[in-house]
Design an enzyme around this catalytic site. Sequence first.
Site, PDB file in Angstrom:
ATOM      1  N   ASP A  13      12.993  12.618  53.274  1.00  0.00           N
ATOM      2  CA  ASP A  13      11.635  12.760  53.825  1.00  0.00           C
ATOM      3  C   ASP A  13      11.208  14.225  53.882  1.00  0.00           C
ATOM      4  OD1 ASP A  13       9.265  11.865  54.836  1.00  0.00           O
ATOM      5  OD2 ASP A  13      10.011  11.432  56.853  1.00  0.00           O
ATOM      6  N   ASN A  61       5.077   2.245  51.683  1.00  0.00           N
ATOM      7  CA  ASN A  61       4.495   3.383  50.969  1.00  0.00           C
ATOM      8  C   ASN A  61       3.324   2.996  50.058  1.00  0.00           C
ATOM      9  OD1 ASN A  61       7.686   5.141  50.673  1.00  0.00           O
ATOM     10  ND2 ASN A  61       6.031   5.493  52.141  1.00  0.00           N
TER      11      ASN A  61
HETATM   12  C1  IPE Z   1      10.402   6.779  54.603  1.00  0.00           C
HETATM   13  O1  IPE Z   1       9.581   7.889  54.674  1.00  0.00           O
HETATM   14  C2  IPE Z   1      10.378   6.217  53.223  1.00  0.00           C
HETATM   15  C3  IPE Z   1      11.039   7.029  52.188  1.00  0.00           C
HETATM   16  C4  IPE Z   1      11.711   8.127  52.384  1.00  0.00           C
HETATM   17  C5  IPE Z   1      10.935   6.492  50.864  1.00  0.00           C
HETATM   18  P1  IPE Z   1       8.055   7.791  55.176  1.00  0.00           P
HETATM   19  O2  IPE Z   1       7.530   9.165  55.132  1.00  0.00           O
HETATM   20  O3  IPE Z   1       7.354   6.762  54.387  1.00  0.00           O
HETATM   21  O4  IPE Z   1       8.242   7.259  56.661  1.00  0.00           O
HETATM   22  P2  IPE Z   1       7.247   7.347  57.910  1.00  0.00           P
HETATM   23  O5  IPE Z   1       5.935   6.799  57.464  1.00  0.00           O
HETATM   24  O6  IPE Z   1       7.162   8.770  58.322  1.00  0.00           O
HETATM   25  O7  IPE Z   1       7.913   6.515  58.965  1.00  0.00           O
HETATM   26  C1  IPE Z   2       9.301  11.408  51.256  1.00  0.00           C
HETATM   27  O1  IPE Z   2       8.396  12.450  51.445  1.00  0.00           O
HETATM   28  C2  IPE Z   2       9.096  10.720  49.931  1.00  0.00           C
HETATM   29  C3  IPE Z   2       8.494   9.376  50.055  1.00  0.00           C
HETATM   30  C4  IPE Z   2       8.233   8.736  51.149  1.00  0.00           C
HETATM   31  C5  IPE Z   2       8.181   8.703  48.796  1.00  0.00           C
HETATM   32  P1  IPE Z   2       6.942  12.171  52.057  1.00  0.00           P
HETATM   33  O2  IPE Z   2       6.006  11.956  50.923  1.00  0.00           O
HETATM   34  O3  IPE Z   2       6.993  11.130  53.074  1.00  0.00           O
HETATM   35  O4  IPE Z   2       6.648  13.592  52.704  1.00  0.00           O
HETATM   36  P2  IPE Z   2       5.939  13.869  54.102  1.00  0.00           P
HETATM   37  O5  IPE Z   2       6.670  13.064  55.133  1.00  0.00           O
HETATM   38  O6  IPE Z   2       4.521  13.450  53.964  1.00  0.00           O
HETATM   39  O7  IPE Z   2       6.113  15.349  54.305  1.00  0.00           O
HETATM   40 MG    MG Z   3       7.319  11.125  55.078  1.00  0.00          MG
END
Ligand code: IPE
Ligand code: IPE
Ligand code: MG
Length: 228
Positions: A13, A61
């Site tokens: 993340d 997502n």
């Molecule tokens: C969790 O991250 C999903 C992945 C790393 C693929 P998110 O960024 O989607 O999670 P939330 O929305 O902060 O809980």
């Molecule tokens: C994790 O990074 C990757 C996925 C969830 C696909 P994010 O895209 O959630 O990055 P932040 O949390 O917005 O920084």
């Molecule tokens: Mg994220």
Amino acid sequence: MSDLPRHIGIIMDGNGRWAKKRGAPRTVGHQQGLEAAKRVIQRASELNVQCVSLFAFSTENWKRAADEVGFLMSLIATHLRAELDFYRKNGIRVIHLGDISALPQNIAREITDIVAETSAYSRMTVALAINYGGQDEIIRAIRKVPADSISTLTAEAFGAFLDAPDLPPVDLVIRTSGERRLSNFMLWQTAYAEFYFSDELWPDWDGEKFDLALNYYKSRDRRFGGIK
Ligand code: IPE
Ligand code: IPE
Ligand code: MG
């Protein structure tokens, strides 16, 4: 090394925030996040970790903007095609966690191909969670249980209906970027997992940071409900 976790789940993340800090589009963060994933898989492979599960795209997502979702899908598809040799050279079996039926056809094909082409490797397993949700996995598993065995179903027998029944339970969950939640990741398999939370954003991760997580894991006293 017996105090090495057998199965590590990683919630990668912070890609978007990493890019934002640099005034770059979120897609750049995802690109760099993929590089971090490669560094960490490399390190896990050097250490002979049995299995690493990477949360790449959750069932939630899909709520993101269509162009970000599209970018992530093509990034994953391109990676799978480009890195087949890397997985081969390192004797890594790639498997998929999640609902493949709801993925675009081209990415579903790349997944099926790499899974088939690496199925004989046994040094290490990399499980890619793509369109994965823990609740969705459990519901899909419930639908596979024969109706006449529901009343006698045990937890162990139920596990056989999950996406990757041959994997050991998750010993260690790593989540980056300062968030401290599971976000629907491997709800069943993490029942007794240890948790390592890092404030660093995923694109900044490397083998050294991975080693710190493993050191933390070594310091834990796992009791599984018993007394030591
Ligand atoms: C969790 O991250 C999903 C992945 C790393 C693929 P998110 O960024 O989607 O999670 P939330 O929305 O902060 O809980
Ligand atoms: C994790 O990074 C990757 C996925 C969830 C696909 P994010 O895209 O959630 O990055 P932040 O949390 O917005 O920084
Ligand atoms: Mg994220």
